[in-house]
Enzyme design. Structure first.
Site, mmCIF file in Angstrom:
data_model
loop_
_atom_site.group_PDB
_atom_site.id
_atom_site.type_symbol
_atom_site.label_atom_id
_atom_site.label_comp_id
_atom_site.label_asym_id
_atom_site.label_seq_id
_atom_site.Cartn_x
_atom_site.Cartn_y
_atom_site.Cartn_z
ATOM 1 N N HIS A 100 39.618 35.684 38.311
ATOM 2 C CA HIS A 100 40.308 36.878 38.603
ATOM 3 C C HIS A 100 39.437 37.606 39.734
ATOM 4 C CE1 HIS A 100 42.724 40.550 37.381
ATOM 5 N NE2 HIS A 100 41.726 40.924 37.936
ATOM 6 N N CYS A 101 40.179 38.082 40.682
ATOM 7 C CA CYS A 101 39.643 38.618 41.917
ATOM 8 C C CYS A 101 40.022 40.140 42.010
ATOM 9 C CB CYS A 101 40.124 37.880 42.986
ATOM 10 S SG CYS A 101 39.546 38.708 44.730
ATOM 11 N N ILE A 102 38.857 41.005 41.761
ATOM 12 C CA ILE A 102 39.290 42.409 41.569
ATOM 13 C C ILE A 102 39.544 43.071 43.213
ATOM 14 C CG2 ILE A 102 37.773 42.835 39.949
ATOM 15 C CD1 ILE A 102 35.638 43.746 41.799
#
Length: 280
Positions: free
Chosen positions: A162-164
């Protein structure tokens, strides 16, 4: 066991076991802020390269070098923004609500205990079996190479991480855009670093620096930031290229430690074809 705490032992000996994943949803808000930060960094970089430095050089002196830098900068910037928002708005891949693994038709049983294990075919044509996987958070079965994201609150097909920065998971259907974003950003930040190097080195000479104080400070900060991003993205880019060649993900990289042969590795050519054209 309660989601927030569990008490073990008698008397006052309470043991607090907080579920840290409940706080992962706050990363969504952080991600929205990160998008604003990304756009601000792009805006500042554009101002320093185009408006403050190479734009005036091209207009006043007709420099071919300035023209080439501005041309490459705008081309890379367009590709960076296209790939970035493609990652943001593309669904990484989810598990259909009614999806279930294949049943044992010979037994004719509807019992989940009789479900056939999923299988995958390795490069040698041999079938590799794996166990049925069930997500206790989503309360449904999940296919092979699928993992639950605590931030998105759902299972993601071929989840990498998951890439913020993009407020989204990187999975089966947007991994290609993510890698392109990393590649274009690396080349873009490298171009900016090289083009601003003369303006950075002048700080360490006795030459008089022209321009306003704001422009001078922004040029210095922009060079340092782009240099830092270029160095960090180089390693990140190499890592993900290796993952694509091996047909694996960041999450699966930890699982492969206990697997003698990664049965999804079909050879670098077929791995790249699968990466470029994931099944809808």
């Amino acid at each position: 066991m309660d989601n927030t705490r569990s008490t073990k032992g008698g008397g006052g000996g309470g043991l607090m076991a907080w579920n840290v994943f409940k706080f992962c949803t706050w990363l969504r808000c952080l991600g929205s802020i990160m998008i604003i930060i990304v756009l601000c960094l792009v805006g500042v970089t554009y101002y320093v390269v185009v408006v403050a430095n190479y734009g005036p050089t091209l207009l006043l002196h007709g420099s071919i070098t300035a023209f080439l830098i501005l041309f490459l900068f705008h081309a890379l910037l367009a590709m960076v923004l296209w790939s970035y928002f493609s990652v943001v708005f593309t669904d990484p891949g989810h598990v259909p609500l009614n999806w279930t693994p294949k049943f044992d038709e010979e037994k004719g049983s509807d019992d989940h205990a009789d479900l056939l294990p999923e299988s995958a075919v390795d490069a040698g044509g041999q079938t590799q079996h794996c166990k049925i996987r069930y997500c206790r958070k989503c309360n449904h079965f999940k296919p092979p190479r699928c993992h639950h994201c605590s931030v998105c609150g759902r299972c993601i097909l071929k989840m990498d991480h998951h890439c913020i920065w993009v407020v989204n998971c990187v999975g089966a259907f947007n991994y290609k855009y993510f890698l392109l974003f990393v590649l274009y950003t690396f080349f873009g930040t490298t171009l900016v670093t090289v083009s601003l190097l003369p303006y950075f080195l002048i700080f360490f000479t006795d030459e008089e620096i022209s321009g306003s104080a704001t422009t001078i400070i922004l040029s210095f900060v922009t060079f340092v930031l782009n240099l830092a991003f270029a160095i960090s993205l180089l390693g990140f880019m190499i890592l993900h290229i290796i993952l694509v060649i091996a047909n694996t993900t960041t999450v699966e990289g930890f699982e492969k430690k206990s697997t003698p042969k990664w049965h999804y590795d079909l050879g670098w050519k077929k791995n790249f074809e699968q990466f470029s054209n994931p099944l809808p």
